[in-house]
Scaffold this motif. Structure first.
Motif, PDB file in Angstrom:
ATOM      1  N   ALA A   1      51.813 -16.336 -48.001  1.00 27.99           N
ATOM      2  CA  ALA A   1      51.861 -16.688 -46.656  1.00 27.99           C
ATOM      3  C   ALA A   1      52.658 -15.419 -45.975  1.00 27.99           C
ATOM      4  N   LEU A   2      53.320 -14.380 -46.744  1.00 26.69           N
ATOM      5  CA  LEU A   2      54.053 -13.253 -46.110  1.00 26.69           C
ATOM      6  C   LEU A   2      53.460 -12.074 -46.548  1.00 26.69           C
ATOM      7  N   ALA A   3      52.260 -12.108 -46.770  1.00 19.57           N
ATOM      8  CA  ALA A   3      51.484 -10.916 -47.186  1.00 19.57           C
ATOM      9  C   ALA A   3      51.627  -9.884 -46.312  1.00 19.57           C
ATOM     10  N   VAL A   4      51.478  -8.696 -46.712  1.00 22.33           N
ATOM     11  CA  VAL A   4      51.437  -7.447 -45.921  1.00 22.33           C
ATOM     12  C   VAL A   4      50.175  -7.658 -44.750  1.00 22.33           C
ATOM     13  N   GLY A   5      50.620  -7.263 -43.491  1.00 24.09           N
ATOM     14  CA  GLY A   5      49.266  -7.354 -42.502  1.00 24.09           C
ATOM     15  C   GLY A   5      49.428  -8.664 -41.799  1.00 24.09           C
TER      16      GLY A   5
END
Length: 690
Positions: free
Chosen positions: A96-100
């Motif tokens: 859920a906290l992926a880059v972008g």
């Protein structure tokens, strides 16, 4: 009643928290609030603030130094960055906290050489409008998520009947701000607007809080007054002792001491109550050692003289045994010529002895029955019980006292009830939780009681304390040493009673040292107490089973180990075990002073109060300040925090107004008053009557 298996886990959790009715949920107020109504730019933030930031994730990686953690870098719209650290995380969280990804993070900002960071912030996608109200955080349990509880509360607020139950004039009488009725107040406290003063919410001075406190206090006062009036409508046996030659007169003549003025006064108050056909509901309060037992004996003698039975219930077998020993000595010689007995009932009795006692009680031959909670068990049948005396009433659970009361009540008659406590009741408590009781106070000690000197001593000086014990033993005196635990606990690294017993045995060779704790068989406890009471045992190492009732005049020194772990009332009770004879007596409060052993503010306040005063009433006042009414009252309120919103220390004016208005409301607006009590107390009204 078991919960239905058809209910979901959150539904079951709601019921376990007592949130079964819409009104219960509406009155379940937040512990605190989170401000999610605005986004704070990082360049305008201050270290230590709890803020909500918004931005795009530029880094998301698992690092292993100094330990495994998820490290996320969030960049806001001004180009400033903040590192988010998670030492405990799931793969789904990492995804859920992926880059972008654009997110909002809320937490405490910390600064350092590497810039801003937050540890375990609350994160959610940056979607939708910002909330218009502060986000409530409720008291809850593990199986009841905040989001579920928030929705349940908002739904209940819409459904609950919050129509006024008080006449408009009440608002003015209680100084409430116009326009803040119950519906508006609850709606506001569940969803306060961002501009509200958080200080006014936290100190409960906001008009919405004042409304809740006023209505709660009125409900309590109305319930107490209803209870008192209902009891006044019942009848009780009129117990009038004949004058010359009566059992009370014989008892007074046989005593080896004179009653104090205070004992005479309260005995007359009780005798007047017993002589009426109204059920007595009286609390006898007196400091440790003030002589409540003889007052109880005189009340029992009046009941017995009038041809009725009396029951005396004590919270522990040791205390019940103490009463039994005294009352046997005083009353048995006077009862024997009349063909009457004093019976004894506890859970540890042998079957044959118990059967004999039950038969004496049922036949009426046992004019006085003394015991523990065994007195209220189903198989105990009284022939004609007219007076119940409950000692140390705060030590009994609500259910136990209600069981006693329901056991005694029949369709025609209610027994007289005398409750005793060595924990004096501060005025505000007497006005609120004990408003339906008449209170008698023994405010002087019998002559010959010596003042007890109280000393605060660090446990690093234990050898000096042991030396003092040697000095007392050399003078033929006896010593108590009280420990707070029976066995080791990882949570509380305290020296246990068994280890202390062994250490004192090694330090004091040739001295008989006893050990007493709650897990010992009753016969073994009695044997140990008999040795100490007789003077053959020099030192008694004990847990708090000796807190109340134990009376050994030769004991002159009380050592309380880890005194910082005890409550103020408990410390005062323990101190009262010494100073009961003519010898100068002392109480040593031994507190932990080792590494990290700094005393907390609450513990320091308790110990300071013990050193500064031996007045039980002052002790009680400070205890109420430190702990609040719920804990102060002990088991009386078990399962029912009857004052959740009002504070007796700060809301005295509201309490006074509620007390003044309750009889007016009950007389002139009875239906509204009953609706008001049902809304606020529900099924908890019985707890006030216990």
């Amino acid at each position: 009643m078991p919960l239905s298996p058809a209910l979901s886990a959150p539904q079951k959790a709601l019921l376990k928290l007592g949130l079964g009715r819409d009104i219960d949920l509406a009155l379940h107020l937040p512990l605190r609030y989170e401000d999610e109504t605005r986004i704070v730019p990082l360049r305008g933030a201050r270290e230590g603030d709890t803020v909500q930031i918004e931005g795009t994730v530029t880094v998301c990686e698992v690092a292993f130094r100094p330990r495994r953690q998820l490290v996320v870098t969030l960049q806001d719209d001004q180009g400033d960055s903040c590192v988010l650290r998670f030492f405990s995380f799931y793969p789904s969280q990492q995804k859920a906290l992926a880059v972008g990804t654009r997110i909002r993070a809320r937490g405490e900002l910390k600064g350092g050489f590497l810039g801003w960071q937050m540890v375990h912030p609350v994160c959610r996608p940056a979607e939708g409008e910002l909330p218009q109200a502060l986000t409530p955080v409720y008291p809850t349990s593990a199986s009841l998520p905040q989001n579920y509880l928030r929705k349940a509360v908002l739904g209940a607020l819409k459904r609950a009947d919050l129509s006024p139950t008080l006449p408009a004039a009440v608002d003015q009488e209680m100084g409430l701000q116009p326009g803040w009725d119950l519906r508006r107040s609850l709606g506001f406290l569940h969803q306060p607007t961002p501009e509200v003063s958080l200080a006014a919410l936290e100190d409960r001075s906001h008009p919405a809080w004042q409304r809740l406190k006023a209505e709660e206090l009125l409900a309590q006062q109305l319930s107490q007054l209803q209870s008192k009036r209902e009891r006044a409508a019942l009848s009780a046996p009129a117990l009038r002792a004949a004058a010359a030659g009566s059992l009370p007169e014989q008892l007074l003549a046989a005593l080896p001491f004179q009653l104090t003025r205070a004992q005479h006064r309260v005995s007359e108050e009780i005798a007047r109550d017993l002589g009426r056909e109204l059920p007595m509901h009286r609390l006898l309060q007196g400091d440790v050692g003030s002589g409540k037992t003889i007052v109880a004996a005189l009340a029992a003698a009046i009941a017995i003289e009038a041809g009725w039975q009396c029951a005396l219930m004590a919270p522990t077998e040791i205390l019940a045994q103490q009463h039994f020993g005294k009352l046997i000595g005083w009353l048995e010689p006077l009862l024997a010529p009349r063909g009457q007995r004093v019976a004894w009932l506890t859970g540890s009795q042998k079957k044959k002895e118990r059967a004999e006692m039950l038969q004496l009680v049922a036949s009426g031959e046992a004019a006085l029955v003394i015991g523990t909670h065994a007195v209220i068990q189903e198989q105990v049948q009284f022939r004609n019980l007219a007076l119940a005396i409950i000692d140390e009433q705060h030590r009994f659970g609500v259910a136990q006292r209600l069981a006693l009361r329901s056991k005694l009540v029949d369709a025609l008659r209610e027994p007289h009830l005398l409750m005793m406590t060595a924990t004096p009741i501060p005025r505000t408590l007497a006005m609120s939780y004990y408003a339906d009781l008449d209170v008698s106070t023994i405010d002087e000690l019998p002559p010959g009681r010596t003042p007890v000197v109280t000393k605060l001593v660090a446990d690093s000086r234990r050898d000096e304390v042991i030396q003092r014990i040697r000095g007392q033993l050399a003078q033929g005196r006896q010593v108590y040493w009280v420990c707070p635990l029976i066995e080791e606990s990882e949570a509380l690294d305290l020296t246990n009673a068994t280890a202390t017993h062994e250490a004192l045995g090694a330090a004091l060779p040739g001295v008989m040292i006893g050990l007493l704790h709650s897990r010992m068989p009753p016969a073994e406890k009695r044997a140990v107490m008999a040795l100490f009471t007789s003077g053959r045992m020099g030192v008694l190492v004990s847990t708090t089973v000796i807190e109340v009732g134990v009376d050994v005049p030769n004991a002159s020194l009380m050592v309380i180990e880890h005194a910082e772990r005890f409550g103020l009332s408990q410390l005062h009770q323990l101190r009262g075990r010494v100073g009961r004879g003519a010898a100068a007596s002392a109480c040593v409060l031994l507190y932990f002073s080792g590494e990290g052993g700094r005393l907390g503010e609450t513990a320091r306040s308790r110990l300071r109060a013990m050193v500064e005063t031996s007045d039980g009433f002052e002790i009680a006042r400070r205890d109420l300040e430190i702990r609040g009414p719920g804990e102060f009252l002990g088991a009386r309120q078990s399962g029912a925090a009857l004052l959740r919103f009002a504070d007796l220390a700060t809301d005295t004016d509201l309490l006074e107004a509620a007390r003044r208005l309750a009889p007016v409301l009950l007389d002139r607006h009875r239906e509204l008053a009953e609706r008001h009590v049902a809304r606020w107390l529900g099924g908890r009204q019985d707890y006030l009557k216990a």
